[in-house]
Design a protein around this motif. Structure first.
Motif, PDB file in Angstrom:
ATOM      1  N   ARG A 129       0.837  -1.205   0.000  1.00  0.00           N
ATOM      2  CA  ARG A 129       0.000   0.000   0.000  1.00  0.00           C
ATOM      3  C   ARG A 129       0.877   1.263   0.000  1.00  0.00           C
ATOM      4  NH1 ARG A 129      -4.789   2.088   0.643  1.00  0.00           N
ATOM      5  NH2 ARG A 129      -4.947   3.981   1.874  1.00  0.00           N
ATOM      6  N   THR A 161       2.153   1.777  -3.403  1.00  0.00           N
ATOM      7  CA  THR A 161       1.103   2.281  -4.307  1.00  0.00           C
ATOM      8  C   THR A 161       0.878   3.772  -4.068  1.00  0.00           C
ATOM      9  OG1 THR A 161       0.070   0.127  -4.027  1.00  0.00           O
ATOM     10  CG2 THR A 161      -1.241   1.815  -5.136  1.00  0.00           C
ATOM     11  N   ILE A 162       0.818   4.138  -2.767  1.00  0.00           N
ATOM     12  CA  ILE A 162       0.589   5.560  -2.443  1.00  0.00           C
ATOM     13  C   ILE A 162       1.711   6.417  -3.032  1.00  0.00           C
ATOM     14  CG2 ILE A 162       0.544   7.243  -0.550  1.00  0.00           C
ATOM     15  CD1 ILE A 162      -0.890   5.083   1.116  1.00  0.00           C
ATOM     16  N   ARG A 174       1.290   6.694  -6.865  1.00  0.00           N
ATOM     17  CA  ARG A 174       0.158   7.534  -7.317  1.00  0.00           C
ATOM     18  C   ARG A 174       0.334   8.982  -6.915  1.00  0.00           C
ATOM     19  NH1 ARG A 174      -5.319   4.059  -7.234  1.00  0.00           N
ATOM     20  NH2 ARG A 174      -4.469   2.257  -8.292  1.00  0.00           N
ATOM     21  N   ASP A 186     -14.095   1.085   2.984  1.00  0.00           N
ATOM     22  CA  ASP A 186     -12.637   0.878   2.891  1.00  0.00           C
ATOM     23  C   ASP A 186     -11.889   1.760   3.875  1.00  0.00           C
ATOM     24  OD1 ASP A 186     -13.196  -0.766   0.828  1.00  0.00           O
ATOM     25  OD2 ASP A 186     -12.335   0.518  -0.752  1.00  0.00           O
ATOM     26  N   ASP A 202     -10.301   8.375  -8.243  1.00  0.00           N
ATOM     27  CA  ASP A 202      -9.178   7.484  -7.993  1.00  0.00           C
ATOM     28  C   ASP A 202      -9.415   6.928  -6.580  1.00  0.00           C
ATOM     29  OD1 ASP A 202      -5.721   7.450  -8.603  1.00  0.00           O
ATOM     30  OD2 ASP A 202      -6.666   6.621  -6.830  1.00  0.00           O
ATOM     31  N   ARG A 203      -9.724   5.658  -6.509  1.00  0.00           N
ATOM     32  CA  ARG A 203     -10.168   5.051  -5.250  1.00  0.00           C
ATOM     33  C   ARG A 203      -9.152   5.278  -4.119  1.00  0.00           C
ATOM     34  NH1 ARG A 203     -13.517  -0.071  -5.219  1.00  0.00           N
ATOM     35  NH2 ARG A 203     -13.681  -0.609  -3.024  1.00  0.00           N
ATOM     36  N   ILE A 204      -7.874   5.031  -4.427  1.00  0.00           N
ATOM     37  CA  ILE A 204      -6.832   5.154  -3.385  1.00  0.00           C
ATOM     38  C   ILE A 204      -6.785   6.589  -2.845  1.00  0.00           C
ATOM     39  CG2 ILE A 204      -4.334   5.084  -2.987  1.00  0.00           C
ATOM     40  CD1 ILE A 204      -5.198   2.308  -3.261  1.00  0.00           C
ATOM     41  N   GLN A 205      -6.870   7.568  -3.767  1.00  0.00           N
ATOM     42  CA  GLN A 205      -6.759   8.972  -3.310  1.00  0.00           C
ATOM     43  C   GLN A 205      -7.937   9.373  -2.426  1.00  0.00           C
ATOM     44  OE1 GLN A 205      -6.182  11.442  -6.748  1.00  0.00           O
ATOM     45  NE2 GLN A 205      -4.034  10.825  -6.952  1.00  0.00           N
ATOM     46  N   GLN A 237      -9.762   7.393  -0.676  1.00  0.00           N
ATOM     47  CA  GLN A 237      -9.562   6.683   0.600  1.00  0.00           C
ATOM     48  C   GLN A 237      -8.611   7.483   1.484  1.00  0.00           C
ATOM     49  OE1 GLN A 237      -8.031   2.863  -0.429  1.00  0.00           O
ATOM     50  NE2 GLN A 237     -10.025   2.049  -1.079  1.00  0.00           N
ATOM     51  N   GLN A 238      -7.530   8.006   0.863  1.00  0.00           N
ATOM     52  CA  GLN A 238      -6.557   8.811   1.627  1.00  0.00           C
ATOM     53  C   GLN A 238      -7.251   9.995   2.300  1.00  0.00           C
ATOM     54  OE1 GLN A 238      -4.025   6.438   1.538  1.00  0.00           O
ATOM     55  NE2 GLN A 238      -3.015   8.344   2.102  1.00  0.00           N
TER      56      GLN A 238
END
Ligand code: ADP
Length: 460
Positions: free
Chosen positions: A295, A298-299, A302, A325, A353-356, A358-359
């Motif tokens: 993770r 990935t962070i 991205r 999440d 962007d799912r990860i962003q 989530q952040q």
């Protein structure tokens, strides 16, 4: 509560100016384009125009001064000519008067038989002849005409004693006077025309010359100020770049520290379980540590793409999944913290962007939990609701201490923190991510105490 602002050494001075800059991050591509836009070509062409205008103004001034001198000379000559013709007319008039006096004296003498009057006739006749002589010396061009008139006058004076009053002398001299009068009118009109032209020319030069000079000076002034602006833009761009670098470094450290800390914790637990011989648990912990490290990677990947190119992997995601999440990523909570996640499963998807995102949610949840430390009621409600504007609104309502007044004004600016070890970049990252998704983020006090953070995202 005092504000603890965390400043990396190299951006210390830059941040003062960075606070006045537009929201960060700014892509390097954009900075480069700006630099090209203010090229030196524009500036030198403006400078050339300014110098050109001043040179033309100077040339105009010199030529107009010369032309005015020539015109003045010409005008003086024309006026002298007018005066000369005027003298000729006066002189002719005096000859005519002498002739008329001679005629009157002859008439009187013939009527009354006086010899004295006949002497007077001769005297006036001589005066007229002398006057004509003077006229010939003034207008030699007309000598032939004037000599012919003189002969006629002589004949006329001689004939007067016999009572003949008209041998054509008077008509001849009157015709000469009429011709001179016409010449006088022409010269006067020419002088009037030239005086008008002279005034118009002088006025035009008086306006155009200084006007053009002024335009030249203004262009040079403008060129100077655009050069100064360009220098300032350069300085600002340099400062922006420093600020972006500083913020990028802080962002990376901030975002990556959480998964790495979690991975560290899992690995410590793994070592303890391995020592105890619990290989199943150790394997599970190893997997979790690996997940966290993945993770973090990935962070990093991205985040770097987001900062440098604003190119992110977007797709339709259910708001409920995002909330779910994020809550899972925050991990176990203290016993007395209540986290209520209430997202409607039927909400439309958002293109993110799912990860962003989530952040963003993880940041806001962590901040809320930290703000509720030591508070009697510690409850955080995370919701997602549809707005009529084809957007989905996420809200996080906590019962914490609320926003300190001095922080509230610059909440989303980087490097503002009230935490001892805080970097103060979390909220500025959130704002950048939401803005890149064409959304908006805001915070307000919770009427029941605490704070409400909201952000909106357009539906997919
Ligand atoms: P950091 O967490 O490193 O301080 P942030 O940008 O995330 O950086 O937060 C900046 C500051 O905003 C925090 O130090 C805190 O004072 C204030 N803040 C953020 N969220 C909340 C909240 N839910 N309640 C009260 N204050 C908050």
């Amino acid at each position: 509560m005092s504000i603890h602002a965390s400043h990396p050494e190299d951006v210390d001075s830059a941040m003062t100016l960075a606070a006045r800059l537009p929201p960060l991050p700014i892509s390097r591509g954009k900075l480069r384009r700006n630099a090209v836009a203010a090229g030196p070509r524009d500036i030198s062409s403006q400078w050339l125009l300014g110098i050109g205008a001043i040179v033309v103004a100077a040339i105009l001034f010199l030529t107009s001064a010369l032309s005015l001198g020539v015109m003045l000379d010409h005008l003086r000559e024309q006026m002298q000519r007018v005066e000369h013709v005027q003298t000729v007319i006066l002189q002719t008039h005096s000859v005519e008067e002498d002739l008329e006096d001679a005629k009157a004296a002859a008439r009187y003498s013939l009527r009354h038989g006086g010899g004295l009057e006949m002497d007077l006739v001769r005297i006036e006749g001589r005066n007229a002849a002398r006057g004509l002589g003077a006229l010939i010396s003034i207008v030699p061009d007309e000598a032939a005409t004037l000599k012919a008139i003189a002969q006629r006058i002589d004949g006329q004076v001689a004939a007067l004693s016999s009572g003949i009053e008209d041998n054509g002398a008077s008509r001849a001299i009157a015709a000469f006077r009429a011709k001179q009068s016409a010449a006088y009118e022409d010269s006067r009109a020419a002088v009037d025309r030239n005086i008008l032209f002279f005034i118009a020319f002088a006025s035009a030069m008086a306006l155009i010359g200084p006007g053009l000079g002024l335009v030249g000076v203004m262009l040079l002034q403008r060129e100077r100020s655009s050069r100064r602006t360009r220098e300032m833009q350069k300085e600002l761009m340099h400062v922006q770049r420093l600020a972006v670098m500083g913020e990028t470094a802080a962002m990376l450290a901030h975002e990556v520290s959480h998964p790495l800390t979690a991975a560290g914790n899992y690995l410590s637990a793994l070592r303890r379980n391995s020592a105890k011989g619990d290989t199943v648990k150790a394997g599970e912990l190893g997997d979790r540590a690996a997940q966290q490290i993945h993770r973090a990677a990935t962070i990093l990947h991205r985040l770097r793409r987001f900062i440098e190119k604003r190119d992110t992997e977007r797709g339709p995601v259910a708001p409920e999944a995002l909330v779910h999440d994020a809550v899972a990523l925050v991990g176990p909570l203290d016993g007395d913290v209540t986290l209520i996640a209430a997202a409607d499963p039927d909400l439309p998807d958002v293109a993110v962007d799912r990860i962003q995102i989530q952040q963003v949610l993880v940041n806001l949840i962590r901040n809320a939990i930290e703000a509720m430390q030591g508070c009697e009621v510690r409850r955080l409600i995370v919701t997602a609701t549809a707005l009529p504007s084809s957007e989905v609104e996420f809200s996080l309502t906590d019962t914490g201490r609320g926003l300190p007044a001095d922080v509230a004004a610059k909440l989303f600016q980087p490097f503002v923190s009230t935490k001892k070890d805080g970097m103060g970049v979390g909220l500025s990252i959130c704002r950048s991510i939401i803005a890149a998704h064409r959304g908006a983020i805001s915070a307000e006090p919770n009427p029941q105490g605490g704070t409400v953070f909201r952000f909106r995202l357009p539906v997919a």
